[in-house]
Design an enzyme around this catalytic site. Structure first.
Site, short mmCIF file in Angstrom:
data_model
loop_
_atom_site.label_atom_id
_atom_site.label_comp_id
_atom_site.label_asym_id
_atom_site.label_seq_id
_atom_site.Cartn_x
_atom_site.Cartn_y
_atom_site.Cartn_z
N HIS A 255 68.70 26.44 -46.80
CA HIS A 255 69.04 25.37 -47.74
C HIS A 255 68.55 24.00 -47.24
CE1 HIS A 255 71.64 28.16 -49.91
NE2 HIS A 255 72.39 28.36 -48.86
O1 RIB Z 1 75.10 24.67 -50.52
C1 RIB Z 1 74.41 24.52 -49.30
C2 RIB Z 1 74.75 23.22 -48.67
O2 RIB Z 1 76.14 23.19 -48.38
C3 RIB Z 1 74.05 23.02 -47.32
O3 RIB Z 1 73.83 21.65 -47.12
C4 RIB Z 1 75.05 23.53 -46.32
O4 RIB Z 1 74.94 22.89 -45.05
C5 RIB Z 1 76.35 23.14 -46.97
O5 RIB Z 1 76.61 21.80 -46.61
#
Ligand code: RIB
Ligand code: CA
Length: 325
Positions: A255
């Site tokens: 992500h």
């Molecule tokens: O949904 C993914 C996000 O949420 C990423 O930034 C992960 O680190 C959490 O913060």
């Protein structure tokens, strides 16, 4: 290294990273701090995956593990969302935010730099103007408050790359909402509506960027220095374990690293300029991102929504930078 912006001859892009480490934040910070294309001018910390103090400690230990030639200042930001109850992600990242490895990596030398994160963000926006890219990897509380502090300076930056939301309505913290937008839905709404030059890197593309354990460990053997190699082994292990429990394979969803990848090379994703909004009312759709593809959405603010990703080229870029000697 083929990706544009990766060769050493080109000037480094000044960036600010706003983060809530977090296992994937850790991989994203390593990518940013080691990329020859980026000049990390500051790291600003926001509460999200875990508490602000835990996120701050994790940020300092990640920077120490990388040991960059130029150590960026680390500024603490907001400990709570603008409104709504606090949400955490200890089930993914562990209670300490780094999968339980923090006792092995005590912060030895670095300390937080004085000055609030939002002031640091605004000052760098004023200093660098459209040369600056801000990469937001956590809830958007700090970014929203920085816009409140100086809307003109923040509107004058080159790009705001946000890991958040999703273009397909399939959430990860609720059926409809992505964690960062859910955590501070009011801030997400304010930032999406602010009209900055924003690129939204949502779950619809990040879920297609998987780092497989076998490949990572093959490449990790070449990573230097040894301290970083050991840290990467330790910080990736709980994230691969989470991936195995979630999907059955030892792979982690990249992500936050993809958002940094897009700051390095915008061509890694295709985007569509679409009207967007975020639902910030309490209830089942809190934090849901709305993307308007019909005339009725004309009133919403346009953002560049990432709709396609060259996942293989991104993973190659990540491994080339993170696992280099
Ligand atoms: O949904 C993914 C996000 O949420 C990423 O930034 C992960 O680190 C959490 O913060
Ligand atoms: Ca994050």
């Amino acid at each position: 290294m083929s990706a544009s912006g990766q060769n050493g001859e080109q000037s480094r892009k000044p960036i600010v990273i706003d983060t809530d480490p977090g296992l994937d934040d850790a991989l994203a910070l390593v990518l940013a701090l080691r990329s020859p294309a980026l000049d990390v001018r500051a790291i600003t910390v926001v509460a999200g995956n875990v508490s602000l103090s835990a996120c701050t400690g994790n940020t300092l230990r990640i920077v120490e593990a990388v040991g960059p030639a130029s150590v960026p200042p680390v500024h603490e930001g907001h400990a709570r969302p603008l409104s709504g109850r606090v949400a955490r992600a200890g089930d993914v990242h562990g209670d300490d935010g780094l999968g339980g490895i923090t006792p092995k990596y005590p912060v030895r030398e670095l300390a937080v730099t004085g000055g609030h994160a939002t002031q640091a963000m605004v000052e760098l926006a004023r200093q660098h103007g459209e040369a600056l890219t801000i990469v937001a990897l956590g809830p958007l509380t700090n970014v929203a408050k920085a816009i409140e502090r100086d809307r003109s300076a923040m509107s004058g930056i080159g790009r705001l790359v946000v890991m958040g939301g999703t273009d397909d309505g399939k959430g990860n913290i609720t059926p409809t909402a992505e964690f960062n937008f859910y955590s501070d839905a009011a801030a997400a709404k304010a930032v999406v509506r602010a009209g900055l030059p924003t690129t939204l890197v949502g779950l619809n593309v990040t879920r297609r960027t998987l780092l497989y354990k076998d490949l990572f460990h093959q490449r990790l053997a070449a990573a230097e220095p040894a301290r970083l190699r050991s840290f990467l082994e330790d910080v990736s292990h709980p994230y691969f374990e989470f991936g195995r429990k979630e999907s059955g394979s030892h792979a982690c969803v990249m992500h936050d690293p993809l958002a940094v990848g897009v700051a390095i090379d915008a061509t890694l994703v295709n985007t569509e300029r679409l009207p967007c909004d975020v639902i910030d009312t309490p209830g089942l759709t809190r934090g849901m991102m709305l993307v308007g593809r019909d005339a009725s959405s004309a009133a919403m603010a346009p953002a560049a929504v990432a709709t396609e990703v060259d996942a293989d080229r991104f993973i190659d870029l990540f491994l080339d930078v993170v696992c280099s000697g």
